[in-house]
Design a protein around this motif. Sequence first.
Motif, PDB file in Angstrom:
ATOM      1  N   GLU A 337       0.829  -1.223   0.000  1.00  0.00           N
ATOM      2  CA  GLU A 337       0.000   0.000   0.000  1.00  0.00           C
ATOM      3  C   GLU A 337       0.872   1.286   0.000  1.00  0.00           C
ATOM      4  O   GLU A 337       0.559   2.262  -0.685  1.00  0.00           O
ATOM      5  N   GLU A 338       1.965   1.291   0.782  1.00  0.00           N
ATOM      6  CA  GLU A 338       2.827   2.499   0.870  1.00  0.00           C
ATOM      7  C   GLU A 338       3.435   2.848  -0.487  1.00  0.00           C
ATOM      8  O   GLU A 338       3.443   4.017  -0.908  1.00  0.00           O
ATOM      9  N   GLU A 339       3.944   1.818  -1.173  1.00  0.00           N
ATOM     10  CA  GLU A 339       4.540   2.058  -2.486  1.00  0.00           C
ATOM     11  C   GLU A 339       3.503   2.536  -3.485  1.00  0.00           C
ATOM     12  O   GLU A 339       3.778   3.381  -4.357  1.00  0.00           O
ATOM     13  N   VAL A 340       2.287   2.029  -3.351  1.00  0.00           N
ATOM     14  CA  VAL A 340       1.202   2.446  -4.271  1.00  0.00           C
ATOM     15  C   VAL A 340       0.878   3.930  -4.058  1.00  0.00           C
ATOM     16  O   VAL A 340       0.686   4.700  -5.008  1.00  0.00           O
ATOM     17  N   LYS A 341       0.813   4.399  -2.785  1.00  0.00           N
ATOM     18  CA  LYS A 341       0.518   5.822  -2.482  1.00  0.00           C
ATOM     19  C   LYS A 341       1.622   6.765  -3.002  1.00  0.00           C
ATOM     20  O   LYS A 341       1.337   7.825  -3.564  1.00  0.00           O
ATOM     21  N   LEU A 342       2.892   6.348  -2.794  1.00  0.00           N
ATOM     22  CA  LEU A 342       4.024   7.147  -3.276  1.00  0.00           C
ATOM     23  C   LEU A 342       3.990   7.261  -4.794  1.00  0.00           C
ATOM     24  O   LEU A 342       4.257   8.356  -5.369  1.00  0.00           O
ATOM     25  N   LYS A 343       3.698   6.225  -5.446  1.00  0.00           N
ATOM     26  CA  LYS A 343       3.655   6.232  -6.907  1.00  0.00           C
ATOM     27  C   LYS A 343       2.523   7.133  -7.425  1.00  0.00           C
ATOM     28  O   LYS A 343       2.697   7.887  -8.392  1.00  0.00           O
ATOM     29  N   MET A 344       1.365   7.112  -6.731  1.00  0.00           N
ATOM     30  CA  MET A 344       0.224   7.941  -7.137  1.00  0.00           C
ATOM     31  C   MET A 344       0.540   9.447  -6.928  1.00  0.00           C
ATOM     32  O   MET A 344       0.184  10.284  -7.753  1.00  0.00           O
ATOM     33  N   ALA A 345       1.260   9.777  -5.838  1.00  0.00           N
ATOM     34  CA  ALA A 345       1.639  11.180  -5.555  1.00  0.00           C
ATOM     35  C   ALA A 345       2.622  11.696  -6.615  1.00  0.00           C
ATOM     36  O   ALA A 345       2.516  12.865  -7.085  1.00  0.00           O
ATOM     37  N   ALA A 346       3.547  10.867  -7.041  1.00  0.00           N
ATOM     38  CA  ALA A 346       4.525  11.239  -8.070  1.00  0.00           C
ATOM     39  C   ALA A 346       3.850  11.482  -9.404  1.00  0.00           C
ATOM     40  O   ALA A 346       4.193  12.424 -10.138  1.00  0.00           O
ATOM     41  N   ASP A 347       2.864  10.724  -9.689  1.00  0.00           N
ATOM     42  CA  ASP A 347       2.144  10.870 -10.958  1.00  0.00           C
ATOM     43  C   ASP A 347       1.342  12.180 -10.985  1.00  0.00           C
ATOM     44  O   ASP A 347       1.257  12.862 -12.027  1.00  0.00           O
ATOM     45  N   GLU A 348       0.746  12.600  -9.853  1.00  0.00           N
ATOM     46  CA  GLU A 348      -0.032  13.823  -9.784  1.00  0.00           C
ATOM     47  C   GLU A 348       0.860  15.061  -9.946  1.00  0.00           C
ATOM     48  O   GLU A 348       0.497  16.060 -10.580  1.00  0.00           O
ATOM     49  N   LYS A 349       2.087  15.040  -9.365  1.00  0.00           N
ATOM     50  CA  LYS A 349       3.048  16.150  -9.501  1.00  0.00           C
ATOM     51  C   LYS A 349       3.424  16.345 -10.967  1.00  0.00           C
ATOM     52  O   LYS A 349       3.548  17.503 -11.440  1.00  0.00           O
ATOM     53  N   LYS A 350       3.653  15.284 -11.658  1.00  0.00           N
ATOM     54  CA  LYS A 350       4.031  15.369 -13.086  1.00  0.00           C
ATOM     55  C   LYS A 350       2.930  16.031 -13.914  1.00  0.00           C
ATOM     56  O   LYS A 350       3.164  16.825 -14.809  1.00  0.00           O
ATOM     57  N   LYS A 351       1.662  15.783 -13.586  1.00  0.00           N
ATOM     58  CA  LYS A 351       0.511  16.359 -14.323  1.00  0.00           C
ATOM     59  C   LYS A 351       0.417  17.878 -14.112  1.00  0.00           C
ATOM     60  O   LYS A 351       0.099  18.627 -14.987  1.00  0.00           O
ATOM     61  N   LYS A 352       0.647  18.315 -12.817  1.00  0.00           N
ATOM     62  CA  LYS A 352       0.579  19.750 -12.483  1.00  0.00           C
ATOM     63  C   LYS A 352       1.670  20.542 -13.226  1.00  0.00           C
ATOM     64  O   LYS A 352       1.432  21.667 -13.652  1.00  0.00           O
ATOM     65  N   LYS A 353       2.875  20.005 -13.297  1.00  0.00           N
ATOM     66  CA  LYS A 353       3.986  20.678 -13.986  1.00  0.00           C
ATOM     67  C   LYS A 353       3.636  20.906 -15.437  1.00  0.00           C
ATOM     68  O   LYS A 353       4.018  21.949 -16.026  1.00  0.00           O
ATOM     69  N   LYS A 354       2.979  20.013 -16.045  1.00  0.00           N
ATOM     70  CA  LYS A 354       2.603  20.160 -17.466  1.00  0.00           C
ATOM     71  C   LYS A 354       1.590  21.265 -17.627  1.00  0.00           C
ATOM     72  O   LYS A 354       1.602  21.967 -18.604  1.00  0.00           O
TER      73      LYS A 354
END
Length: 354
Positions: A337-354
């Motif tokens: 579960e922890e790795e899944v949450k970290l991966k989801m947070a990283a994906d959201e940051k990439k979208k905002k930068k775009k």
Amino acid sequence: AVDESELLTVPDGWKEPAFTREDNPKGLLEESSFATLFPKYREAYLKECWPLVQKALGEHYVNAALDLIEGSMTVTTTKKTFDPYAIIRARDLIKLLARSVPFEQVFRILQDDVACDIIKIGSLVRKRETFIKRRARLLGPKGSTLKALELLTNCYIMVQGNTVSALGPFSGLKEVRKVVLDTMKNIHPIYNIKTLMIKRELAKDPELRTQSWERFLPKFKRKNLKKRKEPKKKNTKKEYTPFPPPQPESQIDKELASGEYFLKERQKKRKRMEEIKAKQADAIKRRQEERNKAFIPPKEKPVVKTKKASTEKKIDIEAIKEKVKNAKKKKLGALPEEEVKLKMAADEKKKKKK
């Protein structure tokens, strides 16, 4: 010098000279007579042929008389009779007539080279049924066996009632008597007929006259029948003893020995009931054991133990450690579960930068 073998044999075609009046010119001194009875059923036939009988016997100067009231035939010599044996031939003639032999055959008895033989077969076999069967065997199917015997022996054979009448040469009569007696002793006539046929052929060869014919004649052996099957239960005879067997105990003796005789009627009845109940209990127990046999499990087969793997090969520890490290590197199954949450947070940051 004469060969002995020639003296023992009779020349071919030789006949004894006939007995004439010149041999006995004075005739006979005494009168001889013979009489015989005949059955009722022969009366009609004898009436018809009696003139022929008188004529045939008259040539030998022998008188013949037929008495129908008494049922007898009589022959007597006369003053003119010169042959002393003529009365014997006449006696045989009336005997054969009484035994159902036809006159066409009977008158041959008056010849010099012909004789007769009356064989009594009635007393040779005990049982009447067996006697009839063996007598029929002598006749054969449609009289074929009797006809073959007549041809081989040159005799006339008549089977009538309890006697067999034969008429012919002396040598043939000897063979007929042997065959008849053997048949009554349960030896089939075909065996004797076969022997006679072989003898007839051997007699034609002049070289074999002085030799023994035993090697040519067949030897018939009696076949033993199969032995009777032995019974399952054999009754063995007990050894003989002069003393009688011991007397069996009576019911009262048995009761006295067991003491039951002195019991009262109620006690006897109770004892009988107890015995009956004991028998019933044994029967129930036996029946229950038979029923329980169905519920007894069958015996299992013993388990075969597998052989342990041989530990001769050395275990390579280093190779096992490398396999474990490689397995850890590989990510198998779902992520935690922890790795899944970290991966989801990283994906959201990439979208905002775009």
